[in-house]
Design a protein around this motif. Structure first.
Motif, PDB file in Angstrom:
ATOM      1  N   TYR A 161       0.870  -1.190   0.111  1.00 49.11           N
ATOM      2  CA  TYR A 161       0.057  -0.064  -0.078  1.00 49.11           C
ATOM      3  C   TYR A 161       0.895   1.298  -0.031  1.00 49.11           C
ATOM      4  O   TYR A 161       1.595   1.588   0.787  1.00 49.11           O
ATOM      5  CB  TYR A 161      -0.859  -0.116   1.187  1.00 49.11           C
ATOM      6  CG  TYR A 161      -1.884   1.270   1.299  1.00 49.11           C
ATOM      7  CD1 TYR A 161      -2.287   1.610   0.405  1.00 49.11           C
ATOM      8  CD2 TYR A 161      -1.626   1.830   2.596  1.00 49.11           C
ATOM      9  CE1 TYR A 161      -3.247   2.843   0.475  1.00 49.11           C
ATOM     10  CE2 TYR A 161      -2.447   2.816   2.964  1.00 49.11           C
ATOM     11  CZ  TYR A 161      -3.234   3.501   1.788  1.00 49.11           C
ATOM     12  OH  TYR A 161      -4.079   4.682   1.885  1.00 49.11           O
ATOM     13  N   LEU A 162       0.518   1.923  -0.848  1.00 48.89           N
ATOM     14  CA  LEU A 162       1.199   3.390  -1.077  1.00 48.89           C
ATOM     15  C   LEU A 162       0.305   4.521  -0.625  1.00 48.89           C
ATOM     16  O   LEU A 162      -0.811   4.504  -1.537  1.00 48.89           O
ATOM     17  CB  LEU A 162       2.211   3.663  -2.199  1.00 48.89           C
ATOM     18  CG  LEU A 162       3.418   2.979  -2.069  1.00 48.89           C
ATOM     19  CD1 LEU A 162       3.402   1.492  -2.812  1.00 48.89           C
ATOM     20  CD2 LEU A 162       4.381   3.644  -3.074  1.00 48.89           C
ATOM     21  N   SER A 170       3.968   8.172  -0.104  1.00 46.59           N
ATOM     22  CA  SER A 170       4.610   7.203   1.111  1.00 46.59           C
ATOM     23  C   SER A 170       5.613   6.114   0.604  1.00 46.59           C
ATOM     24  O   SER A 170       5.729   5.885  -0.411  1.00 46.59           O
ATOM     25  CB  SER A 170       3.581   6.928   1.864  1.00 46.59           C
ATOM     26  OG  SER A 170       2.945   5.550   1.496  1.00 46.59           O
ATOM     27  N   VAL A 171       6.296   5.735   1.705  1.00 45.82           N
ATOM     28  CA  VAL A 171       7.023   4.440   1.624  1.00 45.82           C
ATOM     29  C   VAL A 171       6.005   3.454   1.388  1.00 45.82           C
ATOM     30  O   VAL A 171       4.873   3.484   1.873  1.00 45.82           O
ATOM     31  CB  VAL A 171       8.070   4.257   2.520  1.00 45.82           C
ATOM     32  CG1 VAL A 171       9.026   5.109   2.563  1.00 45.82           C
ATOM     33  CG2 VAL A 171       7.381   4.116   4.034  1.00 45.82           C
ATOM     34  N   PRO A 172       6.533   2.303   0.745  1.00 49.41           N
ATOM     35  CA  PRO A 172       5.351   1.335   0.686  1.00 49.41           C
ATOM     36  C   PRO A 172       5.065   0.384   2.067  1.00 49.41           C
ATOM     37  O   PRO A 172       6.129   0.179   2.640  1.00 49.41           O
ATOM     38  CB  PRO A 172       5.769   0.287  -0.405  1.00 49.41           C
ATOM     39  CG  PRO A 172       7.445   0.500  -0.447  1.00 49.41           C
ATOM     40  CD  PRO A 172       7.652   2.150   0.016  1.00 49.41           C
ATOM     41  N   GLY A 173       3.784   0.092   2.482  1.00 50.02           N
ATOM     42  CA  GLY A 173       3.491  -0.705   3.384  1.00 50.02           C
ATOM     43  C   GLY A 173       3.259  -2.103   2.859  1.00 50.02           C
ATOM     44  O   GLY A 173       2.514  -2.224   1.896  1.00 50.02           O
ATOM     45  N   PHE A 174       3.669  -2.981   3.629  1.00 50.18           N
ATOM     46  CA  PHE A 174       3.531  -4.443   3.215  1.00 50.18           C
ATOM     47  C   PHE A 174       2.420  -5.249   4.279  1.00 50.18           C
ATOM     48  O   PHE A 174       2.647  -4.944   5.454  1.00 50.18           O
ATOM     49  CB  PHE A 174       4.623  -5.248   3.185  1.00 50.18           C
ATOM     50  CG  PHE A 174       4.768  -6.581   2.657  1.00 50.18           C
ATOM     51  CD1 PHE A 174       4.938  -6.893   1.275  1.00 50.18           C
ATOM     52  CD2 PHE A 174       4.528  -7.458   3.743  1.00 50.18           C
ATOM     53  CE1 PHE A 174       4.797  -8.054   0.925  1.00 50.18           C
ATOM     54  CE2 PHE A 174       4.390  -8.871   3.244  1.00 50.18           C
ATOM     55  CZ  PHE A 174       4.511  -9.049   1.531  1.00 50.18           C
TER      56      PHE A 174
END
Lengths: 206, 162
Positions: free
Chosen positions: A71-72, A142-146
């Protein structure tokens, strides 16, 4: 004062779908193709206006499906939630390919990191880049969330963040498929109604 | 399940039907379950965000924000005979679904939801009788009005009873 809009007409939805088709075809498809080293097929599957009170009913059949997701969150002239997701078996195939292995039994930190990077390339590097090129909008990402979780849990963050202002959102769904590797991934893009109106007003195709 | 009432995102349901079970699914959102054990009136709110003060527009859902959700649930329960002084709360959800390698605050919407609700309940003098919050997974929450029991189900994990 911020003017809130409550709907989009069929023509606007079709224009949006055409725009997204163009963005994905020009940027995302070649990027995914380059990552995998093979031809990739794509399809813009859906472009729907969803109201908050209807979302549970629409998503309920898929709530328990476990997915691997990146998610970004993009913010600036427009706010966009961007989700890349796939079944865990597909995530294992994709990570194995990225790490130069025949197979992977589980997603270790290297595997997760490689998938997050794919999310970064496909979402920030291609989709967002295409939107920015087409509109001139300044958008930070944003940075990617995993996550590996049920689709219901995964969708909660983008829905809360995007639907909060107008109690509705535009959900665009894209499928990318690499036949040779048999890797299938999905992209969901979440837009607020006002942002989509801005995008429609500023976008130049081609 | 018979008598199960689904509570959607940003919505709340209040009932005095003793056969009813209020149910929702939460990830980073928080399920607030308020109960008056004497009147057997229960309310569930599906809270999406911590604070309505940052929202300049877009009101409309009774339980989207923690502050509005709490007040609206208490108000709706009072209409069914519940008394604010007898209410107890159980809360579930507030997970941090997305992990990343940057700032801890980046995707911490669930943590902020739970913290905000705890503060609001404390300010209102409502005791939290049970909670299952945080972690990284989604939860099914089922609130039995007859018993006041809240069952929290998680994928691949044992059901927890609050």
């Amino acid at each position: 004062m911020v003017m809130m809009t409550s709907s989009l007409n069929e023509t606007e939805l079709k224009t949006l779908k055409d725009l997204l088709n163009s963005y994905i075809g020009r940027k995302t498809k070649p990027a995914f193709s380059m990552i995998l080293g093979e031809e990739v097929e794509y399809s813009v599957r859906s472009m729907n206006l969803m109201h908050l009170q209807d979302i549970d009913g629409i998503l309920l059949p898929f709530m328990n499906q476990e997915m691997c997701a990146i998610y970004l969150r993009a913010e600036g002239d427009v706010r966009i939630g961007m989700l890349l997701f796939m079944q865990e078996s597909q995530a294992l195939s994709l990570a194995a390919k990225l790490l130069g292995k025949d197979t992977l039994d589980r997603l270790d930190s290297m595997g997760k990191s490689s998938l997050a990077e794919v999310g970064n390339i496909l979402l920030a590097g291609s989709v967002l880049n295409a939107i920015s090129d087409s509109t001139g909008f300044r958008i930070d990402c944003s940075v990617p969330g995993f996550a590996i979780e049920s689709l219901g849990a995964i969708l909660g963050d983008p829905i809360a963040e995007i639907a909060v202002r107008t109690n509705s959102l535009i959900l665009a769904g894209v499928e990318l498929y690499a036949p040779k590797s048999n890797v299938r991934v999905y992209i969901f893009l979440f837009f607020g109604l006002d942002d989509i109106k801005k995008l429609l007003a500023h976008a130049k195709d081609g | 399940m018979d008598g199960e009432i689904s509570v959607g995102m940003g919505e709340l349901e209040v009932t005095d039907d003793k056969e009813a079970v209020l149910a929702t699914f939460v990830g980073s959102c928080v399920a607030l379950c308020l109960y008056d054990p004497q009147a057997k009136v229960g309310g569930m709110a599906h809270i999406m965000l911590p604070d309505s003060s940052k929202d300049a527009s877009g009101r409309g859902n009774a339980a989207k924000y923690a502050d509005e959700a709490l007040e609206n649930t208490i108000g709706a329960m009072a209409e069914k005979g519940a008394q604010a002084g007898r209410l107890v709360a159980k809360i579930a959800g507030g997970a941090k679904i997305f992990a990343h390698e940057g700032s801890e605050d980046m995707f911490a919407i669930g943590t902020r939801n739970a913290e905000s609700l705890r503060k609001l309940l404390q300010k209102r003098g409502i005791r939290i009788a049970g909670e299952d919050v945080g972690q990284t997974y989604g939860r099914w929450v089922r609130f039995n009005i007859s018993s006041g029991q809240v069952k929290v189900g998680k994928r691949g994990r044992e059901e927890k009873v609050l």
